[in-house]
Design a protein around this motif. Structure first.
Motif, short mmCIF file in Angstrom:
data_model
loop_
_atom_site.label_atom_id
_atom_site.label_comp_id
_atom_site.label_asym_id
_atom_site.label_seq_id
_atom_site.Cartn_x
_atom_site.Cartn_y
_atom_site.Cartn_z
N GLU A 55 -1.52 0.48 -0.27
CA GLU A 55 -0.07 0.35 -0.18
C GLU A 55 0.59 1.62 -0.69
O GLU A 55 0.19 2.16 -1.72
N PRO B 177 2.03 -5.18 4.82
CA PRO B 177 2.47 -5.31 3.43
C PRO B 177 2.45 -6.77 2.99
O PRO B 177 2.52 -7.69 3.80
N ASN B 178 2.35 -6.94 1.69
CA ASN B 178 2.41 -8.28 1.07
C ASN B 178 1.27 -9.19 1.50
O ASN B 178 1.43 -10.41 1.57
N ASN C 292 4.49 3.31 -1.30
CA ASN C 292 5.93 3.03 -1.36
C ASN C 292 6.69 4.34 -1.10
O ASN C 292 6.58 5.29 -1.87
N LYS D 68 10.94 2.98 5.25
CA LYS D 68 11.32 3.10 3.85
C LYS D 68 10.83 1.86 3.10
O LYS D 68 10.93 0.74 3.59
N GLY D 69 10.28 2.07 1.90
CA GLY D 69 9.77 0.96 1.12
C GLY D 69 8.26 0.86 1.24
O GLY D 69 7.55 1.85 1.36
N LYS D 70 7.75 -0.38 1.27
CA LYS D 70 6.32 -0.61 1.28
C LYS D 70 5.72 -0.35 2.66
O LYS D 70 6.24 -0.82 3.67
N ASN D 71 4.61 0.36 2.65
CA ASN D 71 3.84 0.63 3.87
C ASN D 71 2.36 0.41 3.56
O ASN D 71 1.92 0.63 2.43
N THR E 81 10.19 6.38 -0.71
CA THR E 81 11.61 6.35 -1.06
C THR E 81 12.48 6.86 0.09
O THR E 81 13.69 6.71 0.07
#
Length: 922
Positions: A169, A320-321, A171, A227-230, A173
């Motif tokens: 993962e 993700p997740n 993250n 943008k964010g979680k990848n 910005t």
């Protein structure tokens, strides 16, 4: 009004001049189009020109200017901020080296070219092209090799390693505008970003000697990021990671991966810009078993297939997740491998193949006929019982359920529905037997694909004869099926080894039918990697060695070569290692590229030294074990024995080939300006030739040794005989073909390649046409009569254990372009060449249409004969010229652009500048 007419006239003149100017096309770097991840500091640029317009002749390039820029925007302003070559007064269009600012790793560079023609007129700028650099210096790699902790257990019937998932993962910005991920693997890999597979390549990377090297590929992942979680996901396939010869103390016997990516704010970072984040593989990555695993153990007759267990599917593994269980931290390994960019085309799925029939065999079993023998992937939609296993067996032969141990398996989950599709292995065959289905499949449920290295087709051929059309098409189809992984295998089902001896049967066919510049450059690197190592099969000097060992400091010098590269295994003889001399020379003849000669010159010197150390009384002696001194191989009725014995005919053949190797090496040395080696090797060749002639020549019938086609051919091609005898010896070869063998070929792999090479050089299309026109055993027509869809390993069909898709007899593929099309004798990458169609009495063809996309542009050679008249439609690319050679009986009608050079010994020679021509004979 007068001024208006003048203006219109001026515009028309300018338009005509523009229409007639040179038009650039096919910009390439290192034989590749817009490549990602080149590791060259001085890459070489090439281009060609579109075919000339009708009525436009003698177009030439007088000068060129290359611009290289750091961004597309800079280049669009006609600025080369990385390199501006300025105007170079040169007609050269091939392999022009970069000479600008130092190239940085992980950057994109944009380039275009403009030329002046023979009148000084400027062309339009070419369309822009680009390339990106990989990781140029070794110290720039920060990533670590990672994989699972499960190692291969060779005692198992099938591989015990589940193909692992790796994930990380990251993250972000901000959304990066540039992110090129550089990924290497030992074993196959696929790359995923946020659930999406990146790229359309399959079975990556190219096959490589994993005792020394690993290749990496570069992927543009920016379009998949947010943008964010990848999630960056890597799916590893076992494949070549457990190949026996690659087992090393420093490398784990399991698939591993290494990846590195830097994220940039700008799409085209300037030289000083730093990435805002860099991601590498390390022990923070997670690993988990995937639903796929290798069936078999990646060894001869045990390549197997794949087992897909639908109960282990997890559609969220690369999203993700993901909260699924079973993930643990990856294991870090420290193999001693050199990292190199894969500078050859990737493997890709080719045209789909659809089944032609399905037979219900009862007991939930169905037999599918795909209509053609092929190596590649299948996809099958299925219905079955929950948790039921379905078995797939692949066969080349209609009477067999399975050949060469090729089989796959699918396990249904609780739904009883699913689709089997290959991922990290491939099958080879025509018939698929599927066992364990609850419902019969339909034709539309099944699709196949050829999988191969994605080089481009470079020729087309058609003629008035259906057998010859079939033969060229089938030779090409077979060649394509042998090319998966950046080297030519003997067969895709049983061994998958890169035999040097078989390469003689495929190399010129490959170069004259496909764009093989990058491919053969890579394969020669493989031969350099394996040099100095004995063959596995041979166990040449110490039978206690289970695997290859470097020869340095042992009985022989480092010139020894295994018989295959990069795969080590397999038997062979002097012609197998000798490919390291002949392949670079054939490449140079075709592309005019001296770099391949320079890069492999030490390899050539070492090989010649190895042969010298096995010479006694002027004759190369048998070396190694039972499978290490093969001569010609797989000639008719040879029952796979071939010249694998201590007979005089084998010694004669191998020594003649050795002289052919020496004479070729002397030409290489002469081309490179190495006068000492050139003289030494030429003198050795003459001395050895005299010894061979005195030992094996039969004066009563002008033959050598056993009088076979192979020995006659090898002696003639190597100039063994004194000049005064060569005509008589050639007449003996002609008698052997026409009278003794009734027009049939009677050679094997190496002997056949040399025979076609010899007869093409002697311009004996009549003999070549006779042999390729036969339909009874042994012949290619016999294969056609027996419903072959690929070229066989042997002239015989039904000997057990032998392949029906093989590299043995592909040498006609070069003759159809060079002999039937008549496009031959290139100089400096086809800057000049000869067009010499077969004479009226050399074939029974009434027409042949041949296009060849040479390194300098497309050559067209279409000819036909009707009522005794020859018709020619020719296209000579701009910036080239040709000599047209015809029999005096077919003298051409006058033409404004036709220039008769000379008429001699019944032959006419015309000089042709670039242009399109239509000629007819008087």
């Amino acid at each position: 009004m007068h001024k208006f007419l003048v203006l219109i006239s001026f515009i028309l003149i300018q338009y005509a001049a523009s229409a007639n100017s040179l038009k650039l096309q096919k910009l390439q770097i290192e034989y590749l189009t817009n490549p990602l991840g080149l590791q060259e500091q001085k890459p070489r640029f090439s281009w060609s020109f579109k075919s000339p317009e009708d009525g436009v002749f003698n177009q030439k390039q007088a000068a060129y200017r290359i611009l290289v820029a750091s961004s597309a925007g800079v280049l669009s302003k006609h600025i080369g901020d990385v390199w501006d070559s300025r105007w170079e007064n040169s007609s050269e269009t091939l392999n022009i080296p970069f000479n600008g600012k130092e190239l940085l790793s992980d950057r994109s560079y944009y380039w275009k070219v403009q030329v002046k023609d023979e009148r000084g007129k400027l062309s339009e700028w070419s369309a822009p092209a680009l390339w990106s650099t990989g990781i140029i210096e070794a110290q720039e790699w920060k990533a670590k090799w990672i994989g699972s902790d499960i190692l291969f257990d060779p005692s198992q019937k099938d591989c015990n390693i589940p193909d692992p998932w790796l994930r990380k993962e990251v993250n972000l910005t901000q959304i990066p505008n540039r992110a090129i991920l550089h990924l290497s693997s030992v074993g196959f890999h696929e790359l995923y970003i946020n659930g999406h597979k990146v790229g359309d390549d399959v079975l990556a990377t190219a096959v490589t000697d994993h005792t020394k090297r690993a290749r990496y590929l570069s992927y543009d992942i920016a379009p998949y990021l947010k943008k964010g979680k990848n999630i960056v996901g890597i799916w590893l396939g076992t494949g070549w990671s457990i190949h026996g010869p690659y087992v090393s103390d420093h490398r784990p016997n399991t698939p591993i991966a290494l990846a590195q990516v830097s994220f940039y704010s700008a799409k085209d970072p300037q030289l000083t810009e730093k990435p805002f984040l860099t991601l590498i593989t390390d022990d923070s990555w997670q690993v988990k078993a995937s639903p796929s695993r290798l069936l078999g153990v990646w060894d001869s007759n045990r390549m197997g297939g794949e087992h897909w267990d639908a109960n282990l599917e997890d559609s969220n593994w690369n999203l993700p997740n993901n909260l699924s269980e079973g993930w643990k931290f990856a294991t870090v390994y420290q193999p001693k491998l050199k990292l190199s960019a894969q500078q050859v085309e990737r493997n890709r799925l080719q045209q789909p193949i659809f089944p032609v029939s399905i037979e219900d065999l009862g007991n939930k079993t169905y037999r599918v006929d795909m209509g053609v023998n092929f190596a590649g992937w299948i996809a099958v939609k299925m219905m079955g019982d929950p948790f039921q296993e379905v078995d797939f067996s692949f066969s080349e032969r209609e009477q067999n359920t399975e050949t060469f141990g090729l089989h796959s398996r699918y396990t249904f989950n609780k739904t009883g529905k699913g689709t089997f599709k290959n991922k990290f292995n491939y099958s080879s065959g025509r018939w698929i037997t599927i066992k364990g289905l609850a419902q019969a499949p339909t034709l539309k449920d099944i699709t196949g694909w050829l999988v191969r290295t994605d080089f481009q087709k470079a020729s087309s051929f058609s003629s008035s004869d259906s057998l010859h059309n079939w033969l060229q098409k089938t030779v090409n189809w077979t060649f394509e099926n042998l090319s998966l992984g950046g080297f030519i295998v003997d067969c895709p089902q049983r061994e998958r080894l890169g035999y040097g001896g078989d390469a003689h049967a495929t190399a010129e066919t490959g170069m004259l039918n496909y764009a093989m510049g990058a491919f053969y450059t890579k394969w020669m690197e493989d031969w350099r990697d394996v040099s100095g190592t004995e063959s596995i099969v041979g166990n040449m000097y110490d039978p206690t060695f289970a695997r290859h060992q470097p020869m340095s400091g042992r009985i022989l010098n480092n010139g020894i070569l295994p018989h295959t590269a990069p795969t080590y295994m397999g038997g062979g003889g002097p012609a197998w290692g000798g490919i390291v001399v002949t392949l670079p020379w054939y490449f140079y003849e075709q592309f005019g590229d001296t770099r391949i000669l320079k890069e492999n010159f030490q390899l050539i010197k070492n090989w010649i030294s190895f042969m010298d150390e096995n010479t006694k009384d002027g004759l190369l002696q048998r070396f190694g074990g039972r499978w290490d001194f093969l001569g010609d191989w797989l000639w008719p009725q040879a029952t796979a024995e071939g010249m694998n014995n201590d007979s005089p005919e084998n010694l004669c053949f191998n020594n003649s080939y050795r002289v052919y190797n020496l004479r070729t090496a002397a030409k290489i040395a002469q081309t490179l300006g190495y006068a000492n080696e050139a003289q030494t090797w030429a003198q050795k060749a003459d001395a050895f030739a005299e010894i061979i002639h005195n030992r094996f020549y039969n004066s009563h019938d002008h033959s050598y040794a056993d009088g076979s086609m192979s020995n006659l051919t090898a002696a003639l091609l190597a100039d063994i005989a004194p000049v005064a005898l060569r005509k008589s010896i050639f007449q003996r070869l002609e008698t052997e073909i026409i009278q003794h063998k009734k027009g049939h070929i009677h050679v094997g792999i190496t002997g056949g390649a040399l025979l076609f090479k010899l007869l093409r050089a002697y311009n004996r299309n009549d003999l070549l046409f006779t042999m390729t026109s036969q339909t009874s055993y042994p012949s290619w027509g016999y294969m056609k009569e027996n419903q072959a869809t690929t070229i066989w390993e042997m002239w015989e069909k039904d000997l057990p254990g032998h392949s029906l898709l093989h590299s043995s007899y592909l040498y006609p593929g070069a003759w159809y372009i060079e002999g039937v099309g008549g496009i031959k004798s290139p100089k400096n990458g086809y800057e000049s060449f000869v067009i010499q169609p077969p004479g009226a009495n050399e074939t029974t063809l009434t027409f042949a249409h041949v296009n060849y996309d040479s390194p300098r542009g497309t050559i067209q050679a279409n000819w036909s004969r009707e009522n005794g008249f020859l018709q020619l439609n020719l296209s000579i690319p701009p910036n080239t010229e040709a000599l047209l050679k015809l029999d005096s009986s077919e003298k051409l009608r006058s033409h404004p652009q036709l220039q008769l050079q000379h008429e001699k010994e019944g032959k006419l020679t015309y000089k042709l500048k670039s242009g399109n021509y239509k000629f007819s004979s008087n």
